[in-house]
Design a protein around this motif. Structure first.
Motif, short mmCIF file in Angstrom:
data_model
loop_
_atom_site.label_atom_id
_atom_site.label_comp_id
_atom_site.label_asym_id
_atom_site.label_seq_id
_atom_site.Cartn_x
_atom_site.Cartn_y
_atom_site.Cartn_z
N ALA A 204 0.92 -1.14 -0.10
CA ALA A 204 0.08 0.09 0.23
C ALA A 204 0.83 1.39 0.03
O ALA A 204 0.57 2.44 -0.71
CB ALA A 204 -0.98 -0.03 1.16
N ALA A 265 -2.66 -0.91 -9.13
CA ALA A 265 -3.90 -1.19 -8.16
C ALA A 265 -4.74 -2.40 -8.18
O ALA A 265 -4.97 -3.17 -7.17
CB ALA A 265 -4.72 -0.06 -8.30
N LEU A 266 -4.91 -2.83 -9.43
CA LEU A 266 -5.67 -3.89 -9.79
C LEU A 266 -4.71 -5.16 -9.55
O LEU A 266 -5.35 -6.23 -8.87
CB LEU A 266 -6.03 -4.01 -11.13
CG LEU A 266 -7.01 -3.01 -11.61
CD1 LEU A 266 -7.30 -3.18 -12.91
CD2 LEU A 266 -8.59 -3.23 -10.61
N GLN A 269 -4.33 -5.28 -5.39
CA GLN A 269 -5.71 -5.04 -4.82
C GLN A 269 -5.64 -5.56 -3.47
O GLN A 269 -6.01 -4.96 -2.49
CB GLN A 269 -6.90 -5.37 -5.59
CG GLN A 269 -8.36 -4.96 -5.05
CD GLN A 269 -9.48 -5.03 -5.79
OE1 GLN A 269 -9.17 -5.74 -6.98
NE2 GLN A 269 -10.59 -4.47 -5.50
N LYS A 270 -5.67 -6.99 -3.47
CA LYS A 270 -5.62 -7.49 -2.13
C LYS A 270 -4.66 -7.03 -1.01
O LYS A 270 -5.19 -6.76 0.08
CB LYS A 270 -5.47 -9.10 -2.29
CG LYS A 270 -5.40 -10.04 -1.05
CD LYS A 270 -5.35 -11.49 -1.45
CE LYS A 270 -3.75 -11.59 -1.63
NZ LYS A 270 -3.55 -13.15 -1.85
N TYR A 271 -3.60 -6.68 -1.31
CA TYR A 271 -2.50 -6.26 -0.49
C TYR A 271 -2.79 -4.79 0.15
O TYR A 271 -2.64 -4.46 1.20
CB TYR A 271 -1.40 -6.34 -1.05
CG TYR A 271 -0.72 -7.67 -1.21
CD1 TYR A 271 -0.04 -8.49 -0.09
CD2 TYR A 271 -0.64 -8.26 -2.83
CE1 TYR A 271 0.16 -9.85 -0.38
CE2 TYR A 271 -0.25 -9.21 -2.87
CZ TYR A 271 0.14 -10.27 -1.64
OH TYR A 271 0.68 -11.64 -1.90
N ILE A 272 -3.29 -4.02 -1.12
CA ILE A 272 -3.71 -2.62 -0.76
C ILE A 272 -4.70 -2.54 0.48
O ILE A 272 -4.54 -1.76 1.30
CB ILE A 272 -3.94 -1.96 -1.93
CG1 ILE A 272 -2.82 -1.63 -2.76
CG2 ILE A 272 -4.44 -0.38 -1.64
CD1 ILE A 272 -3.18 -1.42 -4.34
N ILE A 273 -5.89 -3.35 0.38
CA ILE A 273 -7.00 -3.37 1.13
C ILE A 273 -6.44 -3.68 2.41
O ILE A 273 -6.94 -3.30 3.51
CB ILE A 273 -8.09 -3.99 0.49
CG1 ILE A 273 -8.56 -3.52 -0.86
CG2 ILE A 273 -9.37 -4.18 1.84
CD1 ILE A 273 -9.64 -4.27 -1.47
#
Length: 283
Positions: A204, A265-266, A269-273
């Motif tokens: 992130a 971002a796509l 996505q899992k790590y960012i959230i």
């Protein structure tokens, strides 16, 4: 019956607002893409024509495969990718080490140093751009990608430190104590225990650092002057001249500039959230 009706009404209201929010979020990028494939006469027509009569991808072909003036945009895209990648690597590498030290070690003036870092990040670029210009002019580094990398890294390292320090504070110290009992040093504990657990937060932070350096405009505008060092925001702004504005090329450049951050971002996505949620709750 009344309870069921209230639930139905609530669902309808939520659905309507969700559709409205989706429209507000998707309309600008959709119009950006439409503008990139429409003729200039369609863009200037009153009333506005939402669907172009003769859509064309010639602008994309000129930028990506042409040999004319538009081909310089390819070089500028490579400049932005080069600068953003190096800035991200430098900021995450330095910021993670410093953030771990601020999170786990005790030393005099720690809180004061943290607030000084935060203050340096909050300084507006216009307050430091003249000294930066003079310094790089004396060093013969104006109009170079390395100058942008140094400035962006200096600006973003405090941001990375603050984000990662908050994330490290959420990791239980018992894990480190267990690692130290097994004979690990601070660095060994960081690389073998903390970093694997901090992967969502690191990803992130990495994305935020990449986006900030990718989209920065003002400093790049002042420190660069040729396609050898210009970045995408500066190139897009130059499609607007004194007597005319090339709306189509501005939109095409905007679409191409938005693709790398969207793909990143796509993909992460899992790590960012996970990083945002974990870093937001301390416990």
């Amino acid at each position: 019956m009344g309870l069921r009706r209230r639930r139905i009404v609530r669902s309808i209201i939520i659905g309507v607002f969700s559709v409205l929010l989706a429209f507000l979020l998707l309309a600008p990028p959709a119009w950006l893409f439409i503008s990139s494939i429409a003729d200039l006469k369609d863009l200037l027509r009153i009333p506005l024509r939402w669907i172009p009569e003769n859509p064309s991808f010639s602008r994309y072909a000129g930028i990506l495969f042409g040999q004319g003036p538009e081909s310089e945009f390819r070089k500028i895209m490579a400049n932005s990718l080069y600068v953003a990648t190096f800035v991200t690597v430098i900021c995450v590498a330095l910021g993670v080490l410093a953030a771990y030290a601020f999170s786990r070690l005790r030393f005099p003036g720690k809180d004061r140093v943290l607030f000084i870092l935060l203050f340096s990040y909050m300084l507006p670029p216009i307050a430091v751009i003249i000294p930066l210009y003079q310094m790089f002019s004396n060093l013969k580094m104006l109009d170079t990608k390395e100058a942008l990398i140094l400035v962006y890294s200096a600006i973003l390292v405090p941001f990375v430190i603050w984000m990662m320090r908050t994330y490290f504070d959420t990791i239980p110290r018992d894990l480190e104590d267990a690692a130290k009992i097994d004979g690990c040093t601070h660095l060994q504990t960081l690389f073998r225990v903390i970093l694997p657990l901090s992967l969502p937060g690191i990803v992130a932070t990495l994305l935020f650092a990449f986006l900030m350096s990718w989209e920065e405009f003002f400093i790049a505008l002042i420190l660069t002057s040729t396609p050898q060092a210009k970045t995408i925001p500066v190139a897009i702004a130059e499609f607007s001249g004194r007597h005319s504005i090339d709306f189509g090329m501005m939109a095409t450049g905007g679409v191409l500039a938005s693709l790398p951050p969207v793909f990143i971002a796509l993909f992460f996505q899992k790590y960012i959230i996970g990083g945002l949620l974990s870093g937001a709750v301390k416990g």
